[in-house]
Design an enzyme around this catalytic site. Sequence first.
Site, PDB file in Angstrom:
ATOM      1  CG  ASP B 136      33.375  44.818  33.479  1.00  9.16           C
ATOM      2  OD1 ASP B 136      33.823  44.825  34.641  1.00  9.16           O
ATOM      3  OD2 ASP B 136      32.242  45.236  33.190  1.00  9.16           O
ATOM      4  CG  HIS B 143      25.128  43.087  38.499  1.00  9.14           C
ATOM      5  ND1 HIS B 143      24.284  44.110  38.103  1.00  9.14           N
ATOM      6  CD2 HIS B 143      25.818  42.735  37.373  1.00  9.14           C
ATOM      7  CE1 HIS B 143      24.467  44.362  36.816  1.00  9.14           C
ATOM      8  NE2 HIS B 143      25.389  43.547  36.350  1.00  9.14           N
ATOM      9  CD  GLU B 212      27.215  47.053  34.716  1.00 11.74           C
ATOM     10  OE1 GLU B 212      28.400  46.666  34.551  1.00 11.74           O
ATOM     11  OE2 GLU B 212      26.219  46.430  34.279  1.00 11.74           O
ATOM     12  CD  GLU B 214      32.031  46.626  36.882  1.00  9.15           C
ATOM     13  OE1 GLU B 214      33.120  46.000  36.790  1.00  9.15           O
ATOM     14  OE2 GLU B 214      31.211  46.694  35.952  1.00  9.15           O
ATOM     15  CG  ASP B 246      30.890  48.635  32.919  1.00  9.39           C
ATOM     16  OD1 ASP B 246      31.195  49.221  31.879  1.00  9.39           O
ATOM     17  OD2 ASP B 246      30.415  47.483  32.964  1.00  9.39           O
ATOM     18  NE  ARG B 250      22.348  48.536  32.801  1.00  5.07           N
ATOM     19  CZ  ARG B 250      23.396  47.837  33.208  1.00  5.07           C
ATOM     20  NH1 ARG B 250      23.924  46.906  32.429  1.00  5.07           N
ATOM     21  NH2 ARG B 250      23.942  48.099  34.365  1.00  5.07           N
ATOM     22  CD  GLN B 253      24.226  45.213  28.775  1.00  2.00           C
ATOM     23  OE1 GLN B 253      24.028  46.260  29.391  1.00  2.00           O
ATOM     24  NE2 GLN B 253      24.765  44.142  29.337  1.00  2.00           N
ATOM     25  CE  LYS B 266      28.143  46.489  30.185  1.00  2.00           C
ATOM     26  NZ  LYS B 266      27.908  46.681  31.626  1.00  2.00           N
ATOM     27  CB  THR B 270      35.037  52.335  31.764  1.00  2.00           C
ATOM     28  OG1 THR B 270      34.251  51.520  30.888  1.00  2.00           O
ATOM     29  CG2 THR B 270      35.198  51.627  33.098  1.00  2.00           C
ATOM     30  CD  GLU B 377      21.854  44.959  40.025  1.00  2.00           C
ATOM     31  OE1 GLU B 377      22.815  45.647  39.608  1.00  2.00           O
ATOM     32  OE2 GLU B 377      21.937  44.141  40.949  1.00  2.00           O
TER      33      GLU B 377
HETATM   34 CA   LIG Z   1      30.242  45.619  34.324  1.00  2.00          CA
HETATM   35 MG   LIG Z   2      32.054  46.721  31.867  1.00  2.00          MG
END
Ligand SMILES: [Ca+2]
Ligand SMILES: [Mg+2]
Lengths: 432, 432
Positions: B136, B143, B212, B214, B246, B250, B253, B266, B270, B377
Amino acid sequence: MSTSRSWFCIPRGSHFSLANIPFGVISTATSQTPRVAVAIGDHALDLELFAANNGFAALSTIQPHQAVFSQPSLNAFAALGRPIHSVVRTYIQSVFAEDTPYPDVLKNNSTLQKQALLPLKDVTTHLPMKIGDYTDFFAGMRHAFNAGCLFRGPENALQPNYKHIPVGYHGRASSVVVSGTPIRRPNGQILLDPKAEKNIPTFTACRKLDIELELGAFVCKANKHGEPLPINEAHNSLFGLVLLNDWSARDIQAWEYVPLGPFNAKNFGTTISAWVVLADALEPFKTKGIENDTEILPYLREKEEKNVYDIRLQVDIKTNAGNSSTVAKVNGRHLLWSFPQMMAHHTITGCPLQTGDLLGSGTISGDTSAEFGSFLEQSEGGKTAVKLSGGEERKFLEDGDEITITGVCGGDDSALVGFGECVGRIEPALQL
Amino acid sequence: MSTSRSWFCIPRGSHFSLANIPFGVISTATSQTPRVAVAIGDHALDLELFAANNGFAALSTIQPHQAVFSQPSLNAFAALGRPIHSVVRTYIQSVFAEDTPYPDVLKNNSTLQKQALLPLKDVTTHLPMKIGDYTDFFAGMRHAFNAGCLFRGPENALQPNYKHIPVGYHGRASSVVVSGTPIRRPNGQILLDPKAEKNIPTFTACRKLDIELELGAFVCKANKHGEPLPINEAHNSLFGLVLLNDWSARDIQAWEYVPLGPFNAKNFGTTISAWVVLADALEPFKTKGIENDTEILPYLREKEEKNVYDIRLQVDIKTNAGNSSTVAKVNGRHLLWSFPQMMAHHTITGCPLQTGDLLGSGTISGDTSAEFGSFLEQSEGGKTAVKLSGGEERKFLEDGDEITITGVCGGDDSALVGFGECVGRIEPALQL
Ligand SMILES: [Ca+2]
Ligand SMILES: [Mg+2]
Ligand SMILES: [Ca+2]
Ligand SMILES: [Mg+2]
Ligand code: NI
């Protein structure tokens, strides 16, 4: 039946005594299709041939599964689960025992001996497992402290999470190679002057190429996506161990690793030893690891106090000039977290571990510099040269350096449980 | 021959117009073995059946390779390389064209139409590729800045390496799932009070579950271990793109990610969309990305200025209460680095990319909050609730929330090149 004496000649001091029976994948000049074997003394027993010639005649449990020995990896065998690994290993031990109850299988069958017992020197070993994912942990607490000091200073050396979490990161499975594979020095971005006001990277061959002395563990039993492995069942997913050298480009790492962790610094190659020592074979050598002075969460609490292994690990270097030196000797017990704890943590989110996945322990360093498992630590980040024989010295690796990691358990020279060697030699970087 | 009109009914507004021809893996209730298909309008064309019934009669180049369509993944097809993907896609377009030169293949063959053209609603889609490794990246600069502000404050938001390196980390391949697969909220360690003097983690279900937005890219052509992919050849290794969510925990993390990067935050899942849009199909939508105001090293310099894609991306949420809202709309061009640049960087050390490897772009966020590709965000780290329809609001995801990502290229409703959907619904955490 004694499992320490064999009718077959197993040299004293062999890592592959009757007490071991490690599994690997081999081919030979005359039979180039990779297949499964065990190592015994100076020989490999080709299990495909052994099975095809009724070697498992007295072990009915394995008979429906004998195709696993014709695979180019141990994955299918591993997936059968630890109870099957156990009976197969015990059966092979009994076949080789001096007083074997099955003398007709091999002891009195010189034809099969000639066919299936291959001198290791004539055998090519292959990557033993097809590795889906590779995760590298950081459970060597002294290494974490030493490296933290060098990257961030002693006050922030161990992060606040360190004693609560088996910290780890996802590694690069495709670049794991078997012992003996040359390692090319990587190119990449480094900062020549990390203290300059403006950081302008330089493209260069790595100048701080390093090793990391680690143990690797292979997963046998998968967990379903979404379903964690309970800590006290995780041992059922532990197939066996190998030696692991996590080659590391320290200068590339220093520049790239914030905020998402090491990437190119690690993905150019990771070497493992060729023979997987089964978890069962290591059971007698279980010992206590580093005591965790912090209270850990219940999902990481193991019933078993002895959760790591008493393995005498050693790193040797042979330079281009031919000088050989021992760089480090350290015991495998210098870990804060066990492999079952790593697996319980890895899967607590529901992450699926699969058969063939590889877990690295993290660099194993003991309390004194002679026990440090990387040149980064041995040379204090490149400040002090490590003295080698022949008047040579090293801060980091030079082209042509060959690193050999060995590891062995047990005190009786006729019953050692060892890993053989994990070897890699540095080739010059590509000129780009 | 026109490729925008077909004798076959392709609804206006379909993502799977004649200009697209994306590849996927399907099964059906009556034929449960996964095999290769392309999507066209509201249908899938079963390529195994199509090939078996002489569908490729007029394309001799593919005939020796037709077994690739009977595989349970696209890997074997991908490994044939871009020139072959190109001729197969072009041929299928010509078979469906109104003025097809091969009317007997399908247009006038109602038997084969009935057998091989399956309504998408009756088809199960599977993970399209067998993924060896998943990396990733972090190329969505806005971001990276937004997230950096929240984790470290605005002064350290973008790290000094950000504009020099396509920063990335190794992800967890085994937890990549196909669109539609439920996502279970992970459990893990979090810090309830990150500002407390002593950090004592709490074990809990994730409270800051996020998405996320992506793009994912699949690798077709492997590079040899030790041999980097040159930047201007890397496009030959780009098989095609998918949408990628993804999922990110948080709170997990924030506690775990120092010093080795995100791990459990993570690795629980996914999600990718089911149909791989070939690089060729996206070629007309190439555009310039974010301009890099920093001089980059030669190994990352692309000849082509238009190196990212003009894709209209959108994130929608449907709550348990049944309210649907659009959370974000952003263009796929908001990337500082292209996939060829990511591949050149990934392999500069000699790291081997393999057929089937997945690369994530990093979260794509535009300049305004309506364009931010994560709740982190959108809610400013959980400070401001995001207003949804029906009077609902969200800082992070709740159980039962269903997230749908869509992406589409092109302005002509009869010639869209789209990705379909990338959907996942949150299931409650396990009670442990
Ligand atoms: Ca990511
Ligand atoms: Mg990722
Ligand atoms: Ca390591
Ligand atoms: Mg490593
Ligand atoms: Ni061909």
